[in-house]
Design an enzyme around this catalytic site. Structure first.
Site, PDB file in Angstrom:
ATOM      1  N   GLY A 102     -23.542  15.319 -12.350  1.00 34.89           N
ATOM      2  CA  GLY A 102     -23.584  13.855 -12.419  1.00 34.89           C
ATOM      3  C   GLY A 102     -24.549  13.290 -11.402  1.00 34.89           C
ATOM      4  O   GLY A 102     -24.524  13.681 -10.232  1.00 34.89           O
ATOM      5  N   GLY A 111     -25.065   9.836 -10.857  1.00 35.25           N
ATOM      6  CA  GLY A 111     -24.837   8.432 -10.504  1.00 35.25           C
ATOM      7  C   GLY A 111     -24.927   8.309  -8.988  1.00 35.25           C
ATOM      8  O   GLY A 111     -25.336   9.257  -8.291  1.00 35.25           O
ATOM      9  N   HIS A 127     -44.135 -10.247   9.830  1.00 36.29           N
ATOM     10  CA  HIS A 127     -45.028  -9.097   9.835  1.00 36.29           C
ATOM     11  C   HIS A 127     -44.889  -8.337  11.150  1.00 36.29           C
ATOM     12  O   HIS A 127     -44.803  -8.968  12.204  1.00 36.29           O
ATOM     13  CB  HIS A 127     -46.479  -9.573   9.690  1.00 36.29           C
ATOM     14  CG  HIS A 127     -47.474  -8.455   9.788  1.00 36.29           C
ATOM     15  ND1 HIS A 127     -47.688  -7.580   8.743  1.00 36.29           N
ATOM     16  CD2 HIS A 127     -48.294  -8.072  10.801  1.00 36.29           C
ATOM     17  CE1 HIS A 127     -48.617  -6.708   9.109  1.00 36.29           C
ATOM     18  NE2 HIS A 127     -49.004  -6.979  10.355  1.00 36.29           N
ATOM     19  N   GLY A 167       3.862   0.095  -5.441  1.00 39.99           N
ATOM     20  CA  GLY A 167       4.196  -1.122  -6.175  1.00 39.99           C
ATOM     21  C   GLY A 167       4.040  -0.974  -7.676  1.00 39.99           C
ATOM     22  O   GLY A 167       3.111  -0.323  -8.159  1.00 39.99           O
ATOM     23  N   GLU A 204       0.851  -1.195   0.000  1.00 41.73           N
ATOM     24  CA  GLU A 204       0.000   0.000   0.000  1.00 41.73           C
ATOM     25  C   GLU A 204       0.883   1.240   0.000  1.00 41.73           C
ATOM     26  O   GLU A 204       1.796   1.359   0.806  1.00 41.73           O
ATOM     27  CB  GLU A 204      -0.937  -0.015   1.210  1.00 41.73           C
ATOM     28  CG  GLU A 204      -1.751   1.252   1.411  1.00 41.73           C
ATOM     29  CD  GLU A 204      -2.572   1.675   0.196  1.00 41.73           C
ATOM     30  OE1 GLU A 204      -3.376   0.871  -0.310  1.00 41.73           O
ATOM     31  OE2 GLU A 204      -2.391   2.833  -0.260  1.00 41.73           O
ATOM     32  N   ALA A 264     -17.499  -1.807  -4.045  1.00 43.08           N
ATOM     33  CA  ALA A 264     -16.632  -2.458  -3.070  1.00 43.08           C
ATOM     34  C   ALA A 264     -16.925  -3.952  -2.957  1.00 43.08           C
ATOM     35  O   ALA A 264     -16.002  -4.778  -2.927  1.00 43.08           O
ATOM     36  CB  ALA A 264     -16.809  -1.786  -1.710  1.00 43.08           C
ATOM     37  N   GLY A 308     -18.086  10.047 -12.596  1.00 44.47           N
ATOM     38  CA  GLY A 308     -17.531   8.702 -12.772  1.00 44.47           C
ATOM     39  C   GLY A 308     -16.103   8.611 -12.265  1.00 44.47           C
ATOM     40  O   GLY A 308     -15.510   9.599 -11.815  1.00 44.47           O
ATOM     41  N   LEU A 325      -4.448   1.511   5.542  1.00 42.24           N
ATOM     42  CA  LEU A 325      -5.082   0.499   4.695  1.00 42.24           C
ATOM     43  C   LEU A 325      -6.554   0.869   4.515  1.00 42.24           C
ATOM     44  O   LEU A 325      -7.145   1.524   5.360  1.00 42.24           O
ATOM     45  CB  LEU A 325      -4.998  -0.877   5.363  1.00 42.24           C
ATOM     46  CG  LEU A 325      -3.611  -1.392   5.752  1.00 42.24           C
ATOM     47  CD1 LEU A 325      -3.725  -2.776   6.406  1.00 42.24           C
ATOM     48  CD2 LEU A 325      -2.694  -1.473   4.533  1.00 42.24           C
ATOM     49  N   GLY A 326      -7.167   0.403   3.423  1.00 41.33           N
ATOM     50  CA  GLY A 326      -8.621   0.590   3.270  1.00 41.33           C
ATOM     51  C   GLY A 326      -9.058   1.258   1.985  1.00 41.33           C
ATOM     52  O   GLY A 326     -10.212   1.122   1.577  1.00 41.33           O
TER      53      GLY A 326
END
Ligand SMILES: Cc1cc2nc3c(=O)[nH]c(=O)nc-3n(C[C@H](O)[C@H](O)[C@H](O)COP(=O)(O)OP(=O)(O)OC[C@H]3O[C@@H](n4cnc5c(N)ncnc54)[C@H](O)[C@@H]3O)c2cc1C
Length: 470
Positions: A185, A187, A449, A117, A35, A324, A275, A40-41
């Site tokens: 946008g 979305g 119910h 990396g 990373e 995700a 996007g 992290l995440g």
């Protein structure tokens, strides 16, 4: 000391990468998770799924408080928002889960490697070398590599984000709630932020280039969202072609054209939500045989790229949604395949969509139009939340559940929900599609119910014109 040769090196620790790492550890693979950031995440945990949903929860609570007298709550008229406390709570949730990820890496014996990396080319003697910019050691070796470098927000040409022109990153940590916001946008990201900031009191306008909001959803869902947003006072234009975004003395001006007519509106802030671009540049892809389509990496059903031993998962992959939970399952498929265990390939039609605006949207499978395009003769069952008793109890009557079933044998082809808890309710439909359930079978499954999920039972019965409650 001989250099460690990992079974798998994973580049990127978003939900695709960290899920792959955990499962790889569980399967006994020697695993490295690389990373570039300090935490992290990835997008999801830090500037995506989690912080947005934290803010949406605050927005929902605030909306309920605004309904005060109707709910029998008194003296709510003077309730104000403490933006600092809201931001602190959001960050607390993110921090808690960031710590949780580090714990899970230790628990599953995953080596976390800090660094940028890069692929260096084909394997030599079955071993890949991943270069690590700015890190010691400068490279690591692995029998397999999984690339999951994620995505970044697309900007309009020539624009850079700043404190007025925002992406998902800047809008999550504003100093104050803006008085007005233009969202370019519609979305999932656009309509979620529109919903949040409208609830918090901003004057919100959505500009959508296509003829309808949430264009990936069933048309009736888009129509219902537009109706409810109008009712909530969220302004919007569809077929709106944005031409210019410029700074003004009071904020930002956006010039756009609808049906050939040019208009200009202004707001304190503008969110660009048009996007997400895959992060596939500068990761060494050009040194490999990996095939790329409009920036997205081409993979097979096991998430293998064209370069032997290199897999790709998550937002960078062609043919799967940038979600995700999709990336996470792609990670599981990839490492299970690497471990030589039986793998079930992912059917993109069984990946649910979830949009957490108010009202929420959850969907899976084919829309009515897509089912017809594919030549299916369809039968539709639709049930409105107005007729559901739990919807009355929670005071949320907008929306419906729509089941698209195949006419002859009744197999459920798609389910489309807009309304309260739609993102939770959709889970049942994903199981139904996975089990190739028919509308008749679903109509015979007993639902508790009073629940919102009873609307699913009614929608299944509605396929046969026999909903009980409407
Ligand atoms: C505002 C917003 C809300 C969202 N809400 C939802 C939601 O509610 N539900 C949902 O399913 N999806 C949601 N998404 C989408 C979701 O965030 C992404 O689909 C998901 O994060 C993709 O996961 P990923 O692992 O592919 O990439 P990412 O999460 O982008 O992670 C990639 C990671 O790789 C690292 N990295 C990149 N290049 C390198 C490199 N060369 N070396 C080392 N590390 C590198 C990055 O630093 C990052 O940590 C949302 C997105 C946004 C923007």
């Amino acid at each position: 000391m001989p250099e460690t040769i990992y079974d798998v090196a994973i580049i990127g620790s978003g939900p695709a990468g960290y899920t792959a790492a955990i499962r790889a550890g569980q399967l006994g693979l020697k695993t490295a998770l690389i990373e570039k950031d300090d935490v992290l995440g990835g997008t999801c945990l830090h500037v995506g799924c989690i912080p947005t949903k934290a803010l949406l929860f605050n927005a929902e609570v605030y909306d309920h408080v605004k309904e005060g007298p109707e709910l029998g709550l008194e003296n709510t008229a003077g309730v104000t928002l403490n933006w600092g406390a809201i931001q602190k709570r959001k960050q607390g949730i993110v921090d808690k889960h960031t710590k949780g990820l580090s714990f899970l890496m230790r628990k599953n014996k995953v080596d976390v490697v800090r660094g940028y990396g890069k692929l260096t080319g084909p394997a030599s003697g079955g071993i890949h070398t991943v270069a690590l910019d700015g890190s010691d050691p400068p490279s690591i070796q692995a029998k397999n590599v999984i690339l999951c470098s994620g995505s970044v927000a697309r900007m309009l040409p020539g624009m850079q984000p700043d404190d007025q022109i925002l992406t998902n990153i800047e809008i999550l940590s504003l100093n104050a709630i803006p008085k007005s916001l233009i969202v370019i946008g519609s979305g999932a990201v656009g309509v979620e932020f529109a919903s949040i900031y409208k609830s918090f009191g901003a004057d919100v306008t959505i500009l959508e280039m296509l003829p309808r909001y949430v264009p990936v959803e069933d048309e009736e869902v888009s129509k219902e969202l537009a109706r409810v947003y109008r009712k909530r006072g969220i302004n919007g234009f569809v077929n709106a072609q944005v031409e210019k975004v410029e700074k003004t003395t009071n904020g930002v001006g956006v010039t756009f054209t609808v049906d050939g007519k040019q208009q200009k509106i202004e707001a304190e802030k503008v969110l660009v939500a048009v996007g997400r671009a895959p992060r596939t540049e500068n990761v060494g892809i050009e040194k490999t045989k990996i095939e790329v389509e409009r920036g997205f990496v081409k993979v097979d059903g096991f998430m293998r790229t064209a370069e032997p031993g290199i897999y790709a998962i998550g937002d960078i992959v062609a043919g799967y949604p940038q979600l995700a939970h999709s990336g996470a399952m792609e990670g599981i498929v990839a490492v299970t395949h690497i471990a030589g265990k039986p793998v079930k390939k992912i059917n993109p039609l069984r990946i649910p969509n979830a949009t957490y605006c108010h009202p929420e949207i959850g969907s899976v499978g084919l829309s009515e139009a897509k089912a017809k395009e594919r030549g299916f003769e369809v039968k539709i069952g639709k049930f409105p939340f107005t007729a559901n008793s739990r919807a009355s109890i929670v005071g949320q009557h907008d929306g419906f559940i729509k089941i698209v079933s195949e006419a002859k044998f009744g197999e459920i082809l798609g389910v489309h929900i807009i309304g309260p808890n739609a993102t939770e309710l959709i889970a049942e439909s994903v199981v139904a599609l996975e089990m190739e359930c028919t509308a008749e079978e679903l109509a015979n499954i007993i639902h508790a119910h009073p629940t919102l999920s009873e609307a699913m039972l009614d929608a299944a019965n509605a396929v046969f014109g026999m909903a009980i409650n409407a």
